[in-house]
Scaffold this motif. Structure first.
Motif, PDB file in Angstrom:
ATOM      1  N   PRO A 193       7.976  -0.674   9.779  1.00 39.44           N
ATOM      2  CA  PRO A 193       6.561  -0.459  10.118  1.00 39.44           C
ATOM      3  C   PRO A 193       5.951   0.689   9.319  1.00 39.44           C
ATOM      4  O   PRO A 193       5.495   1.686   9.864  1.00 39.44           O
ATOM      5  CB  PRO A 193       6.610  -0.141  11.612  1.00 39.44           C
ATOM      6  CG  PRO A 193       7.934   0.540  11.786  1.00 39.44           C
ATOM      7  CD  PRO A 193       8.867  -0.149  10.822  1.00 39.44           C
ATOM      8  N   VAL A 194       5.946   0.536   7.990  1.00 39.75           N
ATOM      9  CA  VAL A 194       5.416   1.587   7.125  1.00 39.75           C
ATOM     10  C   VAL A 194       4.625   0.952   5.995  1.00 39.75           C
ATOM     11  O   VAL A 194       4.876  -0.192   5.596  1.00 39.75           O
ATOM     12  CB  VAL A 194       6.539   2.468   6.523  1.00 39.75           C
ATOM     13  CG1 VAL A 194       7.248   3.269   7.608  1.00 39.75           C
ATOM     14  CG2 VAL A 194       7.555   1.619   5.749  1.00 39.75           C
ATOM     15  N   THR A 195       3.678   1.713   5.457  1.00 39.17           N
ATOM     16  CA  THR A 195       2.942   1.271   4.275  1.00 39.17           C
ATOM     17  C   THR A 195       3.834   1.432   3.044  1.00 39.17           C
ATOM     18  O   THR A 195       4.856   2.147   3.095  1.00 39.17           O
ATOM     19  CB  THR A 195       1.669   2.106   4.098  1.00 39.17           C
ATOM     20  OG1 THR A 195       2.052   3.469   3.818  1.00 39.17           O
ATOM     21  CG2 THR A 195       0.797   2.064   5.342  1.00 39.17           C
ATOM     22  N   PRO A 196       3.492   0.790   1.921  1.00 31.40           N
ATOM     23  CA  PRO A 196       4.295   0.974   0.704  1.00 31.40           C
ATOM     24  C   PRO A 196       4.442   2.446   0.310  1.00 31.40           C
ATOM     25  O   PRO A 196       5.527   2.881  -0.098  1.00 31.40           O
ATOM     26  CB  PRO A 196       3.518   0.181  -0.347  1.00 31.40           C
ATOM     27  CG  PRO A 196       2.823  -0.894   0.433  1.00 31.40           C
ATOM     28  CD  PRO A 196       2.441  -0.244   1.740  1.00 31.40           C
ATOM     29  N   ALA A 197       3.374   3.224   0.444  1.00 28.43           N
ATOM     30  CA  ALA A 197       3.458   4.650   0.090  1.00 28.43           C
ATOM     31  C   ALA A 197       4.393   5.387   1.036  1.00 28.43           C
ATOM     32  O   ALA A 197       5.163   6.272   0.625  1.00 28.43           O
ATOM     33  CB  ALA A 197       2.069   5.281   0.118  1.00 28.43           C
ATOM     34  N   ALA A 198       4.354   5.027   2.322  1.00 26.96           N
ATOM     35  CA  ALA A 198       5.233   5.670   3.293  1.00 26.96           C
ATOM     36  C   ALA A 198       6.687   5.255   3.065  1.00 26.96           C
ATOM     37  O   ALA A 198       7.600   6.047   3.297  1.00 26.96           O
ATOM     38  CB  ALA A 198       4.795   5.317   4.709  1.00 26.96           C
ATOM     39  N   ARG A 199       6.879   4.009   2.607  1.00 26.65           N
ATOM     40  CA  ARG A 199       8.245   3.569   2.291  1.00 26.65           C
ATOM     41  C   ARG A 199       8.823   4.422   1.166  1.00 26.65           C
ATOM     42  O   ARG A 199       9.987   4.830   1.212  1.00 26.65           O
ATOM     43  CB  ARG A 199       8.223   2.096   1.892  1.00 26.65           C
ATOM     44  CG  ARG A 199       9.598   1.441   1.786  1.00 26.65           C
ATOM     45  CD  ARG A 199       9.436  -0.046   1.441  1.00 26.65           C
ATOM     46  NE  ARG A 199      10.697  -0.763   1.551  1.00 26.65           N
ATOM     47  CZ  ARG A 199      11.606  -0.838   0.588  1.00 26.65           C
ATOM     48  NH1 ARG A 199      11.377  -0.204  -0.559  1.00 26.65           N
ATOM     49  NH2 ARG A 199      12.722  -1.504   0.753  1.00 26.65           N
ATOM     50  N   ASP A 200       7.999   4.682   0.139  1.00 29.93           N
ATOM     51  CA  ASP A 200       8.437   5.555  -0.955  1.00 29.93           C
ATOM     52  C   ASP A 200       8.739   6.968  -0.444  1.00 29.93           C
ATOM     53  O   ASP A 200       9.711   7.599  -0.872  1.00 29.93           O
ATOM     54  CB  ASP A 200       7.367   5.613  -2.043  1.00 29.93           C
ATOM     55  CG  ASP A 200       7.203   4.289  -2.780  1.00 29.93           C
ATOM     56  OD1 ASP A 200       8.137   3.470  -2.718  1.00 29.93           O
ATOM     57  OD2 ASP A 200       6.145   4.102  -3.407  1.00 29.93           O
ATOM     58  N   ALA A 227       1.499  -0.489  14.523  1.00 29.67           N
ATOM     59  CA  ALA A 227       0.781  -0.360  13.248  1.00 29.67           C
ATOM     60  C   ALA A 227       1.660   0.322  12.203  1.00 29.67           C
ATOM     61  O   ALA A 227       2.520   1.146  12.528  1.00 29.67           O
ATOM     62  CB  ALA A 227      -0.501   0.448  13.450  1.00 29.67           C
ATOM     63  N   SER A 228       1.443  -0.038  10.940  1.00 32.95           N
ATOM     64  CA  SER A 228       2.218   0.568   9.855  1.00 32.95           C
ATOM     65  C   SER A 228       1.832   2.032   9.683  1.00 32.95           C
ATOM     66  O   SER A 228       0.648   2.378   9.678  1.00 32.95           O
ATOM     67  CB  SER A 228       1.968  -0.183   8.544  1.00 32.95           C
ATOM     68  OG  SER A 228       2.489  -1.496   8.628  1.00 32.95           O
ATOM     69  N   LEU A 229       2.837   2.867   9.530  1.00 30.22           N
ATOM     70  CA  LEU A 229       2.608   4.302   9.371  1.00 30.22           C
ATOM     71  C   LEU A 229       2.329   4.618   7.911  1.00 30.22           C
ATOM     72  O   LEU A 229       3.009   4.104   7.009  1.00 30.22           O
ATOM     73  CB  LEU A 229       3.829   5.090   9.835  1.00 30.22           C
ATOM     74  CG  LEU A 229       4.286   4.890  11.288  1.00 30.22           C
ATOM     75  CD1 LEU A 229       5.552   5.684  11.551  1.00 30.22           C
ATOM     76  CD2 LEU A 229       3.187   5.291  12.255  1.00 30.22           C
ATOM     77  N   ASP A 230       1.350   5.515   7.668  1.00 29.41           N
ATOM     78  CA  ASP A 230       1.138   6.028   6.318  1.00 29.41           C
ATOM     79  C   ASP A 230       2.023   7.259   6.128  1.00 29.41           C
ATOM     80  O   ASP A 230       2.698   7.691   7.077  1.00 29.41           O
ATOM     81  CB  ASP A 230      -0.337   6.334   6.075  1.00 29.41           C
ATOM     82  CG  ASP A 230      -0.881   7.420   7.000  1.00 29.41           C
ATOM     83  OD1 ASP A 230      -0.067   8.137   7.630  1.00 29.41           O
ATOM     84  OD2 ASP A 230      -2.111   7.557   7.093  1.00 29.41           O
TER      85      ASP A 230
END
Length: 439
Positions: A193-200, A227-230
């Motif tokens: 549950p993360v945004t691409p930037a948060a995954r990085d 919701a996906s976390l930033d």
């Protein structure tokens, strides 16, 4: 690249299917060496481990690498791949009695035709005498020793033990390897549950530790986030990882070495980075001040004589202001050193003079410059012929100050940079006068 899971608590059984409620890192543990992420330089066909497995015969080895790079996983898989009995002990939890028990079991297994791979986790934590205890069992082939350590083996392990084992270096996980590992987790558990930037950002926070990354991912899965976390929300949700840094271990010396070399290489940006790394990790500021002083005299010296007082002043400022205000003075000194002209002429002169002093022993200085405090000493020639330089033309007598049995030497060779350019001009001028005056 770098590998997969970290060094889990050792077990004394072959790898089994993990329970459904086992930690994510355990459920994703590789089932073969081919599944190990990022240690292809060791596990691939041309790697040391790959070649040993292909031959079906292992030699004793020490697996050296950071946490979370798969040392325990590799040891377990090695035993399976070559059909060896797997026995494991931890230097943290085991003592002499545990080792004796392991060696006795391995001896019985050998009599029955079964070879034993003895995995020793955190092997550097055994003292020197305990390490010596492994030697006869390794030499007789009772066990094939596979040790795991996060510390530099050349510092922490006996030379005798190292001579009987091959040191294999595991790399820390880079972003690509961590991404592959996280992909495996998402294949098993679903998208994080993360945004691409948060995954990085999550991958970067792992600092090369695969087990830590999977533990963080498991925390996210368990939270049932809608919701996906930033990146900002992720940072608030997960605890911040403390930089890996033991002030009495290799990481400490690696960073101070990097700082010193960046200063020597006149790269203020890199020097500031390593200074910041050590500050963030909690390094003692006065240790940094001492090293800056050393850099000033070793790598700058007479090329900029103001470098040394700059560093001493920075140390005084830090002691006066304390943290964090005083740390700015250390930053200023670091930048000054990195941007100053460089010369190791003073450092080389010291080494050369010390070497010459040791080689020449106790040669007497020439009689004209030795002290003559008594009448007898004056009568036998002490101090005779000394010329007071301030009374000589241009304040320079040009006398020979070397022992009679020794040719004049040149230890200090100023470079053509900074203030030393002027020093060289001065020395060349005095050499000219000395030649003219026939010293």
């Amino acid at each position: 690249m770098a590998d997969l899971f970290a060094d889990d608590p050792p077990q004394s059984a072959s790898p089994d299917e993990p329970a459904e409620d086992a930690p994510l890192a355990d459920r994703l543990r590789p089932r073969s060496l081919a599944e190990v992420i990022g240690q292809e330089h060791l596990t691939g066909p041309e790697g040391a481990i790959g070649r040993m497995v292909a031959a079906g015969r292992l030699s004793s080895m020490v697996l050296w690498g950071p946490p979370g790079t798969g040392k325990t996983s590799i040891a377990r898989l090695l035993a399976t791949e070559v059909g060896m009995r797997y026995e494991a002990v931890s230097a943290v939890f085991s003592g002499v009695a545990d080792l004796k028990k392991a060696f006795a079991a391995a001896g019985k297994a050998k009599q029955a035709g079964q070879r034993t791979l003895l995995f020793v986790d955190e092997i550097h934590r055994f003292n020197r005498a305990q390490q010596d205890g492994f030697l006869p069992f390794v030499e007789r082939g009772v066990v094939t020793l596979v040790g795991a350590t996060t510390e530099n083996p050349s510092f922490e392990l006996n030379a005798a033990l190292l001579s009987r084992a091959q040191v294999l270096i595991l790399h820390r996980l880079d972003a690509e390897a961590l991404g592959r590992l996280l992909g495996r987790a998402e294949t098993l558990e679903g998208p994080l549950p993360v945004t691409p930037a948060a995954r990085d950002a999550l991958i970067a926070s792992a600092d090369g530790d695969g087990r830590f990354l999977l533990n963080q991912a498991e925390t996210l899965y368990a939270a049932n986030i809608d919701a996906s976390l930033d990146p900002a929300a992720l940072g608030q949700f997960l605890q911040r990882r403390v930089a890996v840094y033991d002030k009495d271990r290799e990481g400490h010396y690696n960073l101070i070495s990097a700082l010193h070399k960046a200063v020597r290489g006149s790269d203020p940006q890199a020097a500031l980075y390593y200074l910041a790394r050590m500050t963030v990790a909690g390094e003692e500021p006065l240790f940094l001040a001492r090293r800056l002083v050393r850099m000033a005299v070793e790598d700058i010296g007479m090329a900029d004589p103001a470098a040394l007082p700059q560093c001493v002043a920075a140390k005084d400022a830090y002691q006066f202001l304390g943290s964090p205000e005083g740390e700015l003075a250390l930053v200023q000194a670091c930048i000054y050193l990195a941007t100053a002209p460089k010369s190791n002429a003073v450092y080389k002169a010291q080494k050369a003079a010390l070497r010459s002093a040791k080689e020449t022993g106790s040669l007497m200085p020439p009689m004209n410059i030795v002290n003559a405090p008594t009448k007898l000493m004056k009568d036998i020639g002490y101090g005779e012929g000394y010329r007071y330089d301030h009374n000589a033309e241009e304040g320079f007598s040009g006398d020979d100050y070397w022992p009679d049995a020794m040719e004049p030497q040149t230890f200090y060779e100023p470079v053509e940079r900074g203030f030393e350019r002027k020093v060289r001009e001065r020395l060349d001028y005095w050499a000219k006068l000395r030649g003219e005056r026939g010293a």
